[in-house]
Scaffold this motif. Structure first.
Motif, PDB file in Angstrom:
ATOM      1  N   LEU A 169       0.946  -1.351  -0.081  1.00 23.11           N
ATOM      2  CA  LEU A 169       0.013  -0.262   0.050  1.00 23.11           C
ATOM      3  C   LEU A 169       0.912   1.517   0.070  1.00 23.11           C
ATOM      4  CD1 LEU A 169      -3.043  -1.400   2.806  1.00 23.11           C
ATOM      5  CD2 LEU A 169      -2.918  -1.347   0.104  1.00 23.11           C
ATOM      6  N   SER A 170       2.273   0.994  -0.779  1.00 27.00           N
ATOM      7  CA  SER A 170       3.264   2.231  -0.532  1.00 27.00           C
ATOM      8  C   SER A 170       3.413   3.020  -1.518  1.00 27.00           C
ATOM      9  CB  SER A 170       4.275   1.672   0.664  1.00 27.00           C
ATOM     10  OG  SER A 170       5.153   1.164   0.134  1.00 27.00           O
ATOM     11  N   GLY A 171       2.658   2.147  -2.347  1.00 25.24           N
ATOM     12  CA  GLY A 171       3.801   2.117  -3.299  1.00 25.24           C
ATOM     13  C   GLY A 171       4.728   1.712  -3.916  1.00 25.24           C
ATOM     14  N   PHE A 172       5.476   1.704  -2.565  1.00 26.80           N
ATOM     15  CA  PHE A 172       6.852   0.531  -3.516  1.00 26.80           C
ATOM     16  C   PHE A 172       5.980  -0.737  -4.156  1.00 26.80           C
ATOM     17  CE2 PHE A 172       9.598  -3.118  -3.013  1.00 26.80           C
ATOM     18  CZ  PHE A 172      10.615  -2.524  -3.039  1.00 26.80           C
ATOM     19  N   ALA A 173       5.180  -1.891  -4.773  1.00 28.19           N
ATOM     20  CA  ALA A 173       4.893  -2.580  -4.979  1.00 28.19           C
ATOM     21  C   ALA A 173       4.057  -2.500  -6.577  1.00 28.19           C
ATOM     22  CB  ALA A 173       4.249  -3.498  -4.242  1.00 28.19           C
ATOM     23  N   THR A 174       3.578  -1.536  -6.466  1.00 29.26           N
ATOM     24  CA  THR A 174       2.594  -1.105  -7.204  1.00 29.26           C
ATOM     25  C   THR A 174       1.565   0.636  -6.881  1.00 29.26           C
ATOM     26  OG1 THR A 174       0.824  -1.490  -8.215  1.00 29.26           O
ATOM     27  CG2 THR A 174       0.376  -2.125  -5.991  1.00 29.26           C
ATOM     28  N   PRO A 175       1.968   1.975  -7.773  1.00 22.41           N
ATOM     29  CA  PRO A 175       1.605   2.945  -7.812  1.00 22.41           C
ATOM     30  C   PRO A 175      -0.018   2.585  -7.298  1.00 22.41           C
ATOM     31  CG  PRO A 175       2.565   2.098 -10.543  1.00 22.41           C
ATOM     32  CD  PRO A 175       2.708   1.093  -9.476  1.00 22.41           C
ATOM     33  N   ILE A 176      -0.125   3.795  -6.170  1.00 19.89           N
ATOM     34  CA  ILE A 176      -0.878   3.958  -5.856  1.00 19.89           C
ATOM     35  C   ILE A 176      -2.152   4.009  -6.829  1.00 19.89           C
ATOM     36  CG2 ILE A 176      -1.849   5.765  -4.303  1.00 19.89           C
ATOM     37  CD1 ILE A 176       0.511   5.715  -2.581  1.00 19.89           C
ATOM     38  N   SER A 177      -2.102   5.229  -7.189  1.00 20.77           N
ATOM     39  CA  SER A 177      -3.193   5.584  -8.375  1.00 20.77           C
ATOM     40  C   SER A 177      -4.093   4.270  -9.315  1.00 20.77           C
ATOM     41  CB  SER A 177      -2.294   6.299  -9.388  1.00 20.77           C
ATOM     42  OG  SER A 177      -1.235   6.107  -9.989  1.00 20.77           O
ATOM     43  N   ASN A 178      -2.943   2.845  -9.207  1.00 21.85           N
ATOM     44  CA  ASN A 178      -3.917   1.674 -10.153  1.00 21.85           C
ATOM     45  C   ASN A 178      -4.292   0.972  -8.548  1.00 21.85           C
ATOM     46  OD1 ASN A 178      -2.028   1.877 -11.944  1.00 21.85           O
ATOM     47  ND2 ASN A 178      -0.507   0.435 -12.124  1.00 21.85           N
ATOM     48  N   MET A 179      -4.722   1.684  -7.634  1.00 25.58           N
ATOM     49  CA  MET A 179      -5.287   1.436  -6.780  1.00 25.58           C
ATOM     50  C   MET A 179      -7.001   1.161  -6.925  1.00 25.58           C
ATOM     51  SD  MET A 179      -2.383   0.590  -3.512  1.00 25.58           S
ATOM     52  CE  MET A 179      -1.027   0.591  -3.203  1.00 25.58           C
ATOM     53  N   PRO A 180      -7.782   0.372  -6.293  1.00 27.56           N
ATOM     54  CA  PRO A 180      -9.280   0.843  -6.184  1.00 27.56           C
ATOM     55  C   PRO A 180      -9.041   2.366  -5.168  1.00 27.56           C
ATOM     56  CG  PRO A 180      -9.161  -1.386  -6.267  1.00 27.56           C
ATOM     57  CD  PRO A 180      -7.852  -0.605  -5.538  1.00 27.56           C
ATOM     58  N   SER A 181     -10.457   2.687  -5.819  1.00 28.39           N
ATOM     59  CA  SER A 181     -10.815   4.417  -4.716  1.00 28.39           C
ATOM     60  C   SER A 181     -11.248   4.204  -3.431  1.00 28.39           C
ATOM     61  CB  SER A 181     -11.423   5.104  -5.754  1.00 28.39           C
ATOM     62  OG  SER A 181     -13.308   4.430  -5.769  1.00 28.39           O
ATOM     63  N   TRP A 182     -11.381   2.994  -3.240  1.00 25.70           N
ATOM     64  CA  TRP A 182     -11.857   2.908  -1.866  1.00 25.70           C
ATOM     65  C   TRP A 182     -10.841   2.096  -0.526  1.00 25.70           C
ATOM     66  CZ3 TRP A 182     -10.678  -2.225   0.107  1.00 25.70           C
ATOM     67  CH2 TRP A 182     -10.450  -2.584  -1.105  1.00 25.70           C
ATOM     68  N   LEU A 183      -9.768   1.709  -1.965  1.00 27.46           N
ATOM     69  CA  LEU A 183      -8.544   1.508  -1.049  1.00 27.46           C
ATOM     70  C   LEU A 183      -7.352   2.857  -0.639  1.00 27.46           C
ATOM     71  CD1 LEU A 183      -6.777  -1.132   0.355  1.00 27.46           C
ATOM     72  CD2 LEU A 183      -5.707  -1.494  -2.388  1.00 27.46           C
ATOM     73  N   GLN A 184      -7.432   3.768  -1.618  1.00 27.46           N
ATOM     74  CA  GLN A 184      -6.590   4.833  -1.835  1.00 27.46           C
ATOM     75  C   GLN A 184      -6.358   5.008  -0.434  1.00 27.46           C
ATOM     76  OE1 GLN A 184      -5.994   6.596  -4.890  1.00 27.46           O
ATOM     77  NE2 GLN A 184      -6.127   5.622  -6.209  1.00 27.46           N
ATOM     78  N   PRO A 185      -8.008   5.577  -0.033  1.00 25.40           N
ATOM     79  CA  PRO A 185      -7.610   6.262   1.679  1.00 25.40           C
ATOM     80  C   PRO A 185      -6.604   5.457   3.018  1.00 25.40           C
ATOM     81  CG  PRO A 185      -9.709   6.195   0.902  1.00 25.40           C
ATOM     82  CD  PRO A 185      -9.199   5.555  -0.017  1.00 25.40           C
ATOM     83  N   PHE A 186      -6.686   4.280   2.969  1.00 30.35           N
ATOM     84  CA  PHE A 186      -5.577   3.328   3.789  1.00 30.35           C
ATOM     85  C   PHE A 186      -4.131   3.797   3.553  1.00 30.35           C
ATOM     86  CE2 PHE A 186      -9.939   1.612   2.947  1.00 30.35           C
ATOM     87  CZ  PHE A 186     -10.637   1.267   4.906  1.00 30.35           C
ATOM     88  N   THR A 187      -4.277   4.248   2.599  1.00 29.47           N
ATOM     89  CA  THR A 187      -3.043   4.709   2.674  1.00 29.47           C
ATOM     90  C   THR A 187      -2.315   5.945   2.884  1.00 29.47           C
ATOM     91  OG1 THR A 187      -2.339   5.835   0.217  1.00 29.47           O
ATOM     92  CG2 THR A 187      -2.799   3.589  -0.452  1.00 29.47           C
ATOM     93  N   ASP A 188      -2.884   6.379   3.685  1.00 27.47           N
ATOM     94  CA  ASP A 188      -2.509   7.230   4.450  1.00 27.47           C
ATOM     95  C   ASP A 188      -2.143   7.175   5.748  1.00 27.47           C
ATOM     96  OD1 ASP A 188      -3.319   8.494   2.186  1.00 27.47           O
ATOM     97  OD2 ASP A 188      -5.117   9.667   3.038  1.00 27.47           O
TER      98      ASP A 188
END
Length: 363
Positions: free
Chosen positions: A293-312
């Motif tokens: 979820l950090s953007g290391f393994a895959t870009p955060i922009s590729n993640m579903p919109s519901w999942l992206q807030p958890f990266t904070d």
């Protein structure tokens, strides 16, 4: 207080030193990881944030823009009115690519070769290379239909990583992720080790308060993790030749805040674990989502919109942005501050919860 704390810190260093297996786990693997993962890490790019400066008002340029709008690879298009505006969006990582269509584009297309400038964010070298391929394909496919295929020159320019060297992206990322593993393992094993050895109850009834106990466990782990960071920094600069454009002071401040944050999480895991095996398993419960979820393994922009807030809530997310900004861009403290604060707060919260747990145990 200082003498008691110093005695506990000394004891913790001796425990780490005498635990040969744990010492090998936190020292040897990181060296192999920084060497092996540098060649193994790859990414896929799906959602591209694109900036367009269309200085040509012709029908041809507008149709080209519509081809970008219709692409399944493009997540968002931002239209700007000046080069500086687009450059600033690249600087602040609001987009990965910036296309400039000059005002004499159609005129040149009819008379000679026409240029399109493509500007990429080299801090994400692998992503930038993939994005460049997508954009080239969209442009050339369109003009192939228009019979101007041979007249189009796409002029790429990459900020912060001119040669799109993958090492310039992956090594700063490993600088953060590997030290995170070291800090988590050291702190998560510390209290669990005391329970297995039967000395945890002795510490609880000692004159040390909960804060002093946790501080005594925290500082040795921070010290060793910072030394590990220094070793990886040496590899990055002198072995892999990564340019370091920023401030060493800001770098080590970022390292300290990040390791403090992750060590706080590690201490909480250790506090609720009864054995070292449980602590290691608990660490991996945190480490795996951190990587994903950090953007290391895959870009955060590729993640579903519901999942992206958890990266904070992932400290590694902020740390990766900081490290690449310090290494390749020489970001200022005011910019770094926006990433330092969330990391510090996450560390404070996890440490506070651990102190409350300790107080309940002692109460």
């Amino acid at each position: 207080m200082f003498k008691r704390l110093l005695a506990l810190i000394k004891k913790e260093f001796l425990s780490i030193k005498n635990d040969k297996k744990s010492l090998i786990v936190v020292v040897i693997p990181p060296i192999f990881q920084v060497l092996i993962f540098s060649f193994a890490a790859t990414l896929e790019v799906k959602n591209i944030d694109l900036i367009i400066l269309n200085q040509d008002s012709s029908k041809t340029s507008q149709e080209l823009v519509r081809n970008f709008e219709g692409s399944t690879r493009i997540k968002s298009l931002t239209f700007v009115k000046s080069y500086e505006e687009g450059k600033e969006l690249i600087n602040t990582q609001k987009a990965i690519a910036f296309i400039v269509i000059p005002n004499d584009f159609v005129k040149n297309l009819q008379q000679q070769n026409a240029n399109i400038q493509l500007i990429l964010d080299g801090r994400k070298s692998n992503t930038a290379q993939v994005v460049e391929g997508y954009i080239n394909q969209i442009i050339l496919n369109y003009f192939k239909k228009e019979e101007h295929f041979s007249k189009i020159n796409i002029i790429p320019r990459t900020f912060y990583n001119p040669n799109l060297d993958n090492f310039w992206w992956i090594i700063p990322s490993l600088f953060g992720s590997i030290t995170m593993v070291v800090a988590m393992l050291l702190t998560s094993l510390s209290i669990a080790r005391e329970r297995e050895l039967g000395t945890f109850e002795q510490i609880l009834v000692s004159p040390l308060n909960s804060f002093e106990i946790l501080l005594g466990k925290l500082l040795p782990a921070l010290f060793i993790s910072i030394l590990e960071s220094t070793l990886i920094l040496f590899f990055a600069i002198f072995i892999f030749g990564i340019p370091f454009n920023g401030s060493f002071g800001l770098l080590y401040l970022s390292v300290f805040v990040f390791l403090f944050s992750m060590s706080g999480v590690g201490l909480f895991i250790s506090a609720i674990s009864k054995t070292q095996q449980q602590a290691i398993l608990g660490s991996f419960v945190v480490l795996l989502p951190s990587f994903m979820l950090s953007g290391f393994a895959t870009p955060i922009s590729n993640m579903p919109s519901w999942l992206q807030p958890f990266t904070d809530f992932i400290p590694l997310k902020y740390y990766l942005e900081l490290i690449k900004g310090i290494f390749l861009k020489d970001i200022s403290f005011s910019i770094a501050f926006t990433s330092l604060v969330p990391m510090f707060l996450l560390g404070v919260v996890s440490l506070a919860i651990t102190i409350l747990f300790f107080n309940n145990k002692r109460g």
